[in-house]
Scaffold this motif. Structure first.
Motif: not given
Length: 510
Positions: A243-252, A277-289
């Motif tokens: 089942h398709p999904f996307s999990f992650g954080n601004p780095y991975d 979903h991936t674009a959202y994760a990549h668009g989050l602040s890396q500094e605030q991870y």
């Protein structure tokens, strides 16, 4: 040792937040691995591992030192960002601290076992292999709701108070009900008009009963689609899952899709959905991870990004004018298929639409409403889990005029009841918000959005979404974020306007 100062207290909040988020992200990696890389015999150990991670997350989130630090910060002089961080950590701490450790451990264990049993049930095409775990999951979630708010409606409590990635605070169940009522009223007659229209779209332009779309070439084609919309491959893996999904954080980010060798549309629309979903994760602040300011605002907001790229980019004629030459390069047998025919194929309104993730933009929401009604009935003890297959089929017949012939075609198609309750509301919230964001973006951008999509020059679109949605993390409450981005409260009006304009044109309706 007692917390002495506001500065010390704030550092404790940051440290605990980092640990909680790291553990949740690690659990997501475990989930990705179980569907993508883990050998079939690994399930028993994986269930234990994920339960341990969830237990550790719960204990960090409910640590007494964190509670003491939050008390110290009640009247502290904080800047706006710090206040937002403390607000969100306090919200999750307050909810989590009401849940006994043993109940949290039990929920985690059931979630892990249920996900594996869903995969086994799918393999056997037999609800009875999954239904007992669904019943267990609902029962422990009722206990969860009772601990959080014994006087509240348990379904509303679990919708509004759920923590972590799957939570969606600050969008009320009253708002959800209002949106669902609007969609029932507006979509059912539109679907009926379409079915009665007699308009013949090029529904088979991207499909073939001969199974000629081999998976290896589809992988290449879907990677080309991700190149077209600008995926950052340095921060993404792209694999196959049941089942398709996307999990992650601004780095991975770990992103998946699935393939059907008789039809190109399932993978392509699913891939673009997960790209959102991936674009959202990549668009989050890396500094605030590691803080709430580096986390998405909720599952409904997350779904607005996936539905935006799936529908407002990937289902447009402009996108297919750009991408159809690439499709022909990969599958020369489609050399005579035009961009218009491909556009019609990905927007057909099915009469025999059994599978939610393959559904068109209109019938899709009847799938969501059906599932939500079943959830609420089970949650309020009006039905039992073993009644779900028959009830599901009855509702499919009532809402869409079709009846599944197998469990995989019906109640086993989604894994969500193994892990999340409510499991589906966010998809419809996301769809209506995607249309609202699209309207606001088109009004603000000094560019022709359709031309940007036609050229696959999506930079201005992604920059607008990052500026107005992604980069804020959880700085705003969800209802505030919608108003900040669009100037209005969340409404289904823009979605209704969008689908009426689009589908009345496609099907030549007056």
């Amino acid at each position: 040792m007692a917390v002495q100062s506001a500065e010390e207290a704030y550092q404790i909040v940051l440290e605990q937040s980092q640990r909680v988020i790291d553990l949740e992200k690690t659990n997501q990696l475990m989930r990705w691995d179980s569907d993508v890389m883990m050998p079939p015999g690994g399930a028993p150990a994986r269930s234990s591992q994920r339960t341990t991670l969830s237990a550790a997350r719960h204990r960090y989130l409910t640590d007494d030192r964190l509670g003491e630090a939050l008390n110290v910060l009640d009247d502290a002089d904080l800047d706006d960002g710090q206040e937002a961080i403390v607000r969100e950590v306090r919200r999750e701490y307050t909810t989590a601290s009401r849940i006994p450790d043993d109940l949290n451990d039990e929920i985690s264990a059931i979630n892990s076992r249920a996900h594996e049993s869903w995969k086994e049930a799918r393999e056997a095409n037999d609800w009875s292999a999954f239904g007992p775990l669904v019943a267990e999951h609902f029962e422990v979630k009722k206990q969860w709701s009772n601990h959080v708010d014994p006087d509240g409606d348990p379904y509303e409590v679990i919708w509004s108070q759920r923590t972590g990635y799957l939570g969606q605070p600050h969008i009320s169940l009253e708002t959800v009900d209002r949106i669902f009522d609007t969609l029932r009223e507006e979509l059912v007659p539109l679907i009926e008009d379409i079915h009665e229209s007699g308009t013949d779209l090029a529904t088979d332009a991207l499909s073939s009963e001969s199974g000629e779309f081999d998976t290896a070439t589809q992988k290449e084609l879907n990677r080309a689609a991700l190149d077209a919309v600008g995926l950052d491959w340095d921060r993404t893996r792209f694999d196959i899952a049941p089942h398709p999904f996307s999990f992650g954080n601004p780095y991975d980010v770990r992103m998946t899709t699935r393939y059907d060798e008789t039809d190109l549309t399932e993978a392509l629309t699913g891939t673009l959905h997960e790209f959102g979903h991936t674009a959202y994760a990549h668009g989050l602040s890396q500094e605030q991870y590691g803080t709430p300011l580096g986390e998405p605002r909720g599952i409904g907001i997350h779904e607005s990004q996936s539905r935006f790229f799936e529908n407002h980019v990937g289902r447009t004629q402009a996108f297919w004018e750009h991408f159809m030459p690439t499709v022909r390069e990969h599958y020369p047998q489609l050399e005579d298929v035009t961009a218009r025919e491909a556009y019609e194929a990905v927007n057909q309104v099915f009469k025999d639409n059994f599978i939610r993730v393959e559904a068109d933009e209109l019938t899709y929401h009847m799938h969501i409403i059906l599932r939500t009604e079943i959830e609420r009935d089970l949650f309020h003890n009006r039905i039992t889990a073993d009644e779900i297959p028959e009830l599901w089929n009855d509702k499919m017949e009532d809402y869409l005029g079709i009846r599944p012939s197998t469990d995989n075609e019906g109640c086993l198609q989604d894994p969500h009841w193994s892990r999340s309750l409510p499991g589906f509301i966010g998809y419809t919230i996301g769809s209506v918000l995607a249309a609202q964001l699209d309207a606001a973006m088109r009004e603000e951008l000094n560019e022709d959005v359709d031309e940007l999509i036609r050229d696959c020059e999506l930079g201005p679109i992604r920059e607008w979404l990052t500026e107005n949605v992604h980069s804020h993390g959880q700085f705003f409450r969800a209802d505030e974020l919608v108003r900040e981005a669009t100037g209005e409260d969340l409404t289904a009006d823009y979605f209704v306007e969008y689908v009426n304009e689009k589908y009345r044109d496609l099907y030549d309706l007056d």
